[in-house]
Design an enzyme around this catalytic site. Structure first.
Site, short mmCIF file in Angstrom:
data_model
loop_
_atom_site.label_atom_id
_atom_site.label_comp_id
_atom_site.label_asym_id
_atom_site.label_seq_id
_atom_site.Cartn_x
_atom_site.Cartn_y
_atom_site.Cartn_z
N GLN A 290 -28.91 -29.14 16.66
CA GLN A 290 -29.63 -30.33 17.14
C GLN A 290 -30.72 -30.71 16.15
O GLN A 290 -31.40 -29.84 15.61
CB GLN A 290 -30.27 -30.04 18.50
CG GLN A 290 -29.26 -29.84 19.61
CD GLN A 290 -28.89 -31.13 20.31
OE1 GLN A 290 -29.39 -32.19 19.97
NE2 GLN A 290 -28.00 -31.04 21.26
N CYS A 415 -24.70 -36.72 25.26
CA CYS A 415 -25.42 -37.58 24.31
C CYS A 415 -24.99 -39.04 24.47
O CYS A 415 -25.38 -39.88 23.68
CB CYS A 415 -25.23 -37.09 22.88
SG CYS A 415 -23.53 -36.89 22.42
N1 SAH Z 1 -23.62 -27.16 22.61
C1 SAH Z 1 -23.79 -27.23 21.17
C2 SAH Z 1 -22.92 -28.28 20.47
C3 SAH Z 1 -22.79 -29.62 21.15
S1 SAH Z 1 -22.09 -30.88 20.15
C4 SAH Z 1 -25.25 -27.45 20.83
O1 SAH Z 1 -26.03 -27.87 21.67
O2 SAH Z 1 -25.64 -27.18 19.70
C5 SAH Z 1 -20.44 -30.95 20.69
C6 SAH Z 1 -19.57 -29.85 20.13
O3 SAH Z 1 -18.26 -30.03 20.65
C7 SAH Z 1 -19.42 -29.84 18.62
O4 SAH Z 1 -19.75 -28.54 18.16
C8 SAH Z 1 -17.94 -30.17 18.38
O5 SAH Z 1 -17.40 -29.50 17.27
C9 SAH Z 1 -17.30 -29.68 19.65
N2 SAH Z 1 -16.03 -30.28 20.08
C10 SAH Z 1 -15.61 -31.56 19.91
N3 SAH Z 1 -14.44 -31.75 20.54
C11 SAH Z 1 -14.10 -30.58 21.13
C12 SAH Z 1 -13.01 -30.16 21.94
N4 SAH Z 1 -12.04 -30.99 22.27
N5 SAH Z 1 -13.02 -28.89 22.39
C13 SAH Z 1 -14.02 -28.03 22.04
N6 SAH Z 1 -15.06 -28.37 21.27
C14 SAH Z 1 -15.11 -29.64 20.83
#
Ligand code: SAH
Length: 460
Positions: A290, A415
């Protein structure tokens, strides 16, 4: 009304790109350059059946929330769209955006939403909050090098004002880009040109570990290596003594994706560390982390509060990235299972769990829509499910699987309020779950983006 007509309108809302929204004769207009509270003369640029686009010609009555933007280039730079709107008004609008989406898209009753919403969590100082900058580098026709941010809807690079730098980034960034510029001029290193695909330096990625003070500088290059490395290191470490990592990322692709697959450390460490609460994270050039560390901690704390863990619960953290939320939850849970599609992020998550001595976490690589049904089929239960999907929200099948697991609580971190509203409606559809409360969190001051954390509980 037709194209090029000029009309008067009062602005009552804010659109997804920071444009003002006004209504006239049953039409909705998205007006570039207008803010909520303004009365403007606008010029129609595009017309559809029920809505249109327009541009401000004259502000007839300015909104009482208009302020002098602290950044001298904010009217040209695409980085911030709300610098001329008071921070208090930005927060109020973000509350309204989430509320409106839950009512309009989610179909929730407005009075109910107003009863359960918790006040937006803002920043006490909404400037200099970003721990990451991705700065495009370009060449001017006269051979000059520019480094800055793209203008609105364009790839024209706008440089920050020399005297103040970029006001949402770290103040040291200006010294860092100045040092790289001098190195480029001295060593005749050219910036990448998007049209000819010639030139070496594409972007500069800077990451700050705000709690550790560590800084990573990564040059994204259209080539295998860079010349005069010693000279670059010397200049950078003098310009910013906090630098602990200098890397190059190799990206020879012609598209718009900023980072390539390979990153090489040319000086110092390949990662920097930072903390979220008392948990330490290794962050590499490509990791998703983040960008607003102050607000991230508030967001995750609220998610943890909503999860209401007592110590023995089985928790799923879906879309877990490098495990930031997972490890926050693991402090209070029996076991946390993370699911994430990017293999490198999962590797980081496993390493970060080890680094912090957690033995109650597992991370799975793959799409949530593929992995979750398999874990459920293996009989892995969940008391609480946390999900933090990308902007497009969760697949319908993921929501259905979540419902079939029947956890006591679902905590949704989002988001994009529009997809959040759509997904919450699906989760509530059969009446087993109810939306208990939610909090908008301002992760991105000076922009229209808003993060939201929502709690759903199984009805008794
Ligand atoms: N919870 C984490 C990341 C959130 S961002 C944090 O707060 O840091 C959303 C995440 O979802 C990213 O890491 C992206 O790579 C992942 N993502 C996107 N599509 C996805 C899917 N279909 N299945 C699993 N992860 C996915």
């Amino acid at each position: 009304m037709k194209k090029n007509d000029v009309f008067e309108v009062e602005i009552t809302g804010l659109g997804k790109d920071g444009e003002g929204i006004g209504h006239l004769e049953g039409m909705t207009f998205f007006v570039v350059g207008a803010l909520p509270g303004d009365v403007v003369m606008a010029h129609v640029t595009k017309l559809k059946k029920t809505y249109g686009y327009a541009k401000v010609v004259k502000i007839l009555k300015p909104s009482k929330d208009r302020v002098e933007p602290p950044c001298p280039v904010s009217d040209r730079c695409g980085g911030c769209s709300l610098m001329n709107f008071s921070y208090r008004a930005q927060l109020r609008m973000k509350e309204e955006i989430v509320e409106d989406d839950l009512v309009r898209i989610g179909g929730f009753d407005r009075d109910f939403i107003r009863k359960i919403q918790e006040p937006v969590i803002g920043m006490s100082d909404p400037l200099h909050y970003r721990n990451k900058a991705q700065i495009p580098v370009g060449m001017q026709p006269d051979g000059g090098i520019v480094m800055g941010f793209y203008a609105h809807h364009s790839h024209r690079i706008i440089e920050p004002d020399q005297s103040v730098g970029c006001l949402i980034g770290a103040p040291e960034n200006q010294n860092i880009t100045d040092a790289i510029k001098s190195w480029m001029y001295e060593n005749k290193v050219r910036a990448y040109d998007e049209t000819t695909h010639k030139g070496l330096i594409r972007h500069i990625l800077i990451r700050h570990g705000v709690h550790t003070g560590q800084v990573m500088v990564c040059l994204v290059i259209n080539g295998k290596s860079i010349p005069a490395i010693d000279n670059l290191v010397e200049r950078l470490t003098v310009a910013c003594p906090d630098i602990t990592s200098i890397c190059v990322n190799i990206n020879k692709n012609t598209g718009n994706v900023i980072l390539g697959d390979r990153t090489e450390c040319i000086w110092g460490e390949p990662v920097i560390t930072d903390k979220v609460g008392d948990i330490t994270f290794d962050i590499s050039a490509k990791s998703f982390f983040q960008v607003n560390p102050v607000q991230m901690e508030k967001l995750y704390s609220r998610a943890l509060e909503y999860a209401d863990l007592k110590g023995s619960e089985n928790v799923y953290d879906l879309y877990s990235g490098i495990g930031t939320i997972s490890l926050f939850l693991a402090k209070k849970a029996g076991h946390v299972t993370g699911v994430e599609v990017v293999p490198d992020a999962v590797k980081d998550a496993v390493r970060n769990a080890k680094l912090n001595g957690f033995s109650n976490t597992n991370f799975y690589t793959g799409k949530t829509e593929d992995v979750l049904p398999k874990l459920v089929a293996q009989g892995r239960p969940a008391d609480v499910i946390v999900l933090d999907p990308p902007r497009k929200g969760a697949e319908k099948s993921v929501l259905e699987t979540i419902l079939s697991v029947a956890p006591s609580r679902i905590v949704y971190v989002s988001c994009d309020p529009a997809t959040l509203a759509r997904d919450l409606a699906i989760l509530c559809e059969d009446g087993t779950y109810e939306l208990k409360k939610y909090t908008p969190v301002d992760q991105f001051p000076e922009s229209v983006h808003v993060e939201t954390v929502a709690l759903m509980s199984k009805k008794k």
